[in-house]
Design a protein around this motif. Structure first.
Motif, PDB file in Angstrom:
ATOM      1  N   UNK A  77     -59.387  66.042  13.744  1.00 40.48           N
ATOM      2  CA  UNK A  77     -58.954  66.756  15.288  1.00 40.48           C
ATOM      3  C   UNK A  77     -58.069  65.542  16.084  1.00 40.48           C
ATOM      4  N   UNK A  78     -56.913  65.661  15.855  1.00 39.50           N
ATOM      5  CA  UNK A  78     -55.737  64.762  16.131  1.00 39.50           C
ATOM      6  C   UNK A  78     -55.955  64.554  17.693  1.00 39.50           C
ATOM      7  N   UNK A  79     -56.170  65.441  18.761  1.00 45.78           N
ATOM      8  CA  UNK A  79     -56.280  65.069  20.046  1.00 45.78           C
ATOM      9  C   UNK A  79     -57.753  64.679  20.473  1.00 45.78           C
ATOM     10  N   UNK A  80     -58.768  64.420  19.586  1.00 41.96           N
ATOM     11  CA  UNK A  80     -59.948  63.905  19.992  1.00 41.96           C
ATOM     12  C   UNK A  80     -59.856  62.423  19.829  1.00 41.96           C
ATOM     13  N   UNK A  81     -60.810  61.761  20.825  1.00 38.91           N
ATOM     14  CA  UNK A  81     -60.868  60.556  20.517  1.00 38.91           C
ATOM     15  C   UNK A  81     -61.790  59.796  19.332  1.00 38.91           C
ATOM     16  N   UNK A  82     -61.288  58.816  18.528  1.00 42.52           N
ATOM     17  CA  UNK A  82     -61.844  58.212  17.685  1.00 42.52           C
ATOM     18  C   UNK A  82     -62.846  57.354  17.985  1.00 42.52           C
ATOM     19  N   UNK A  83     -63.722  56.736  17.042  1.00 41.03           N
ATOM     20  CA  UNK A  83     -64.864  55.487  17.727  1.00 41.03           C
ATOM     21  C   UNK A  83     -63.905  54.531  18.155  1.00 41.03           C
ATOM     22  N   UNK A  84     -62.524  54.317  17.980  1.00 35.79           N
ATOM     23  CA  UNK A  84     -62.006  52.951  18.578  1.00 35.79           C
ATOM     24  C   UNK A  84     -61.351  53.564  19.603  1.00 35.79           C
ATOM     25  N   UNK A  85     -61.394  54.434  20.237  1.00 39.75           N
ATOM     26  CA  UNK A  85     -61.066  55.144  21.730  1.00 39.75           C
ATOM     27  C   UNK A  85     -59.796  55.240  21.666  1.00 39.75           C
ATOM     28  N   UNK A  86     -59.236  55.799  20.741  1.00 41.98           N
ATOM     29  CA  UNK A  86     -57.723  56.307  20.683  1.00 41.98           C
ATOM     30  C   UNK A  86     -57.776  57.724  20.014  1.00 41.98           C
ATOM     31  N   UNK A  87     -56.894  58.545  20.394  1.00 37.30           N
ATOM     32  CA  UNK A  87     -56.533  59.800  19.542  1.00 37.30           C
ATOM     33  C   UNK A  87     -55.730  59.492  18.329  1.00 37.30           C
ATOM     34  N   UNK A  88     -55.811  60.239  17.438  1.00 35.78           N
ATOM     35  CA  UNK A  88     -54.778  59.912  15.966  1.00 35.78           C
ATOM     36  C   UNK A  88     -53.497  60.546  16.582  1.00 35.78           C
ATOM     37  N   UNK A  89     -53.145  61.362  17.538  1.00 40.03           N
ATOM     38  CA  UNK A  89     -51.990  61.925  17.960  1.00 40.03           C
ATOM     39  C   UNK A  89     -51.060  60.938  18.596  1.00 40.03           C
ATOM     40  N   UNK A  90     -51.735  59.908  19.471  1.00 35.85           N
ATOM     41  CA  UNK A  90     -51.177  59.036  20.124  1.00 35.85           C
ATOM     42  C   UNK A  90     -51.264  57.559  19.477  1.00 35.85           C
ATOM     43  N   UNK A  91     -51.909  57.303  18.498  1.00 35.23           N
ATOM     44  CA  UNK A  91     -52.276  56.324  17.952  1.00 35.23           C
ATOM     45  C   UNK A  91     -51.095  55.360  17.415  1.00 35.23           C
ATOM     46  N   UNK A  92     -51.158  54.265  17.678  1.00 37.87           N
ATOM     47  CA  UNK A  92     -50.220  53.453  17.168  1.00 37.87           C
ATOM     48  C   UNK A  92     -50.197  52.528  15.858  1.00 37.87           C
ATOM     49  N   UNK A  93     -49.468  52.849  14.744  1.00 40.61           N
ATOM     50  CA  UNK A  93     -49.518  52.271  13.530  1.00 40.61           C
ATOM     51  C   UNK A  93     -48.546  51.197  13.231  1.00 40.61           C
ATOM     52  N   UNK A  94     -48.718  50.036  12.867  1.00 43.07           N
ATOM     53  CA  UNK A  94     -47.779  48.851  12.954  1.00 43.07           C
ATOM     54  C   UNK A  94     -47.994  48.279  11.618  1.00 43.07           C
ATOM     55  N   UNK A  95     -46.603  48.030  11.051  1.00 39.68           N
ATOM     56  CA  UNK A  95     -46.218  47.431   9.536  1.00 39.68           C
ATOM     57  C   UNK A  95     -45.753  46.120   9.733  1.00 39.68           C
ATOM     58  N   UNK A  96     -46.528  45.374   9.070  1.00 39.36           N
ATOM     59  CA  UNK A  96     -46.301  43.951   9.217  1.00 39.36           C
ATOM     60  C   UNK A  96     -45.769  43.434   7.639  1.00 39.36           C
ATOM     61  N   UNK A  97     -45.243  42.193   7.662  1.00 36.08           N
ATOM     62  CA  UNK A  97     -44.893  41.475   6.606  1.00 36.08           C
ATOM     63  C   UNK A  97     -45.728  40.203   7.027  1.00 36.08           C
ATOM     64  N   UNK A  98     -46.575  39.799   5.999  1.00 36.04           N
ATOM     65  CA  UNK A  98     -47.205  38.595   6.070  1.00 36.04           C
ATOM     66  C   UNK A  98     -47.165  37.804   4.692  1.00 36.04           C
TER      67      UNK A  98
END
Length: 378
Positions: free
Chosen positions: A164-185
């Motif tokens: 349910x992309x518009x509902x809050x997840x346990x980490x208090x964000x929705x998938x719809x607006x969630x931020x995903x970051x790609x790093x090189x370590x």
């Protein structure tokens, strides 16, 4: 059709005057030099690039210095640059430690773009590409005392939060607006003995579960919890509730503690930890790896991986300054499948990992690379 959260527009949040931080940009020899006036109340800076004044940023550069050189741009393009500053002496790079983005300036790349410098490991280090979904914030929250994963493993996990992309997840964000970051370590090559969470891979320490301490501003990592042990098919017999019973799916949330040896904890606080990801305890379907990133041994800007410090410790891992960002709604537009339900399959996980790769690759910058050759995001 999704219900979109009401959030202030970026244009409403960001002053247009570059004078806020003295933010300037100059094209020089195929790269953009972005500089600013150091702030007495700040010890770290994040430069954000977007395609216009209201768009989400797609790239960030982070540094403790007063400039960054961006060598990943495309020729003859306009890039809208803003910056946010990190409050000095705060305990992490997570939520509650940053100011709002400000100081927008429009920078134009020249026609003389050169290929981005490749990221190389040394003989005693290796490169690790990881993705992280920000928790308790819609901003980038970085890696220190946080978990991350391969794109495949994190895409599979994100599939559960996207039902349910518009509902809050346990980490208090929705998938719809969630931020995903790609790093090189870049991480130090090590040989860690007697690990239990790594599936026998001694180049990592045991995985730690991070950011479960109900204070995202000061996240902590602990001996990996019961559910992570189940997901990694690690022996969970070392996990018990307050009455001494072995934990199970019926154990009350918060009433389960797992134990690790002191040697394991010491190593996990020195080196990047790892666990394999399976999800289905009745299946051997393998989805990739999750990682833990100990704060004490993250290298500073001016430290090389493996550098010895005055206190006798060694920095063992380091983020490259550039990271790439996508939002949940952008991934949905590129074919992310929200029908996982309570189970995940390899086919659905691959579809969703491909949606992430496609979205990252659409950024108006040169192809991403975190290895000696261009990555699969091309």
């Amino acid at each position: 059709r999704f219900v979109i959260e009401c959030r202030p527009s970026l244009s409403a949040m960001v002053p247009t005057a570059a004078a806020v931080f003295g933010l300037t940009c100059q094209w020089n020899k195929g790269a953009m030099n972005i500089s600013w006036t150091p702030q007495s109340s700040s010890d770290y800076y994040e430069v954000q690039l977007a395609v216009n004044a209201t768009a989400e940023p797609f790239v960030v550069h982070s540094t403790a210095g007063a400039n960054v050189v961006v060598d990943s741009l495309l020729p003859s393009r306009e890039y809208y640059v803003t910056m946010r500053t990190h409050a000095a002496s705060t305990p992490s790079l997570g939520p509650g430690t940053w100011g709002q983005p400000a100081g927008r300036v429009v920078c134009e790349s020249g026609a003389d773009v050169v290929p981005q410098k490749r990221k190389y490991a040394r003989a005693d280090t290796k490169l690790l590409e990881v993705m992280r979904e920000s928790e308790f914030t819609y901003d980038v929250d970085y890696l220190m005392n946080h978990n991350s994963g391969t794109i495949e493993a994190d895409a599979a996990f994100a599939s559960f939060g996207a039902i349910k992309p518009d509902e809050k997840t346990p980490w208090n964000t929705t998938f719809y607006n969630a931020t995903f970051t790609l790093y090189c370590v870049e991480m130090l090559n090590v040989d860690v003995p007697d690990t239990f969470s790594t599936g026998g891979n001694s180049s990592y320490s045991d995985y730690m579960s991070c950011n479960d301490n109900h204070n995202a501003t000061d996240p902590q990592c602990i001996c990996d919890n019961w559910i992570d042990r189940v997901i990694s098919k690690t022996d969970a017999d070392a996990c018990h509730d307050s009455k001494g019973k072995k934990c199970s799916f019926f154990t009350k949330m918060g009433d389960c503690t797992c134990s690790c040896s002191q040697e394991s904890l010491n190593n996990s606080n020195k080196y990047i930890g790892m666990m394999p990801v399976y999800f289905d305890i009745e299946s051997d379907d393998y989805y990739g790896q999750w990682f833990s990133h100990p704060k004490p041994t993250e290298c500073d800007d001016d430290e090389e991986v493996g550098a010895a410090r005055a206190d006798g410790s060694v920095c063992t891992w380091k983020r490259h300054k550039e990271a790439r960002i996508v939002k949940g709604y952008q991934v949905l537009q590129n074919g992310f499948n929200t029908s996982a339900g309570k189970t995940i399959t390899p086919a659905l996980a691959k579809q969703n990992a491909d949606a992430f790769r496609k979205t990252f690759a659409q950024a108006p910058v040169q192809p991403w690379g975190c290895e000696d050759t261009v990555s699969v995001l091309v």
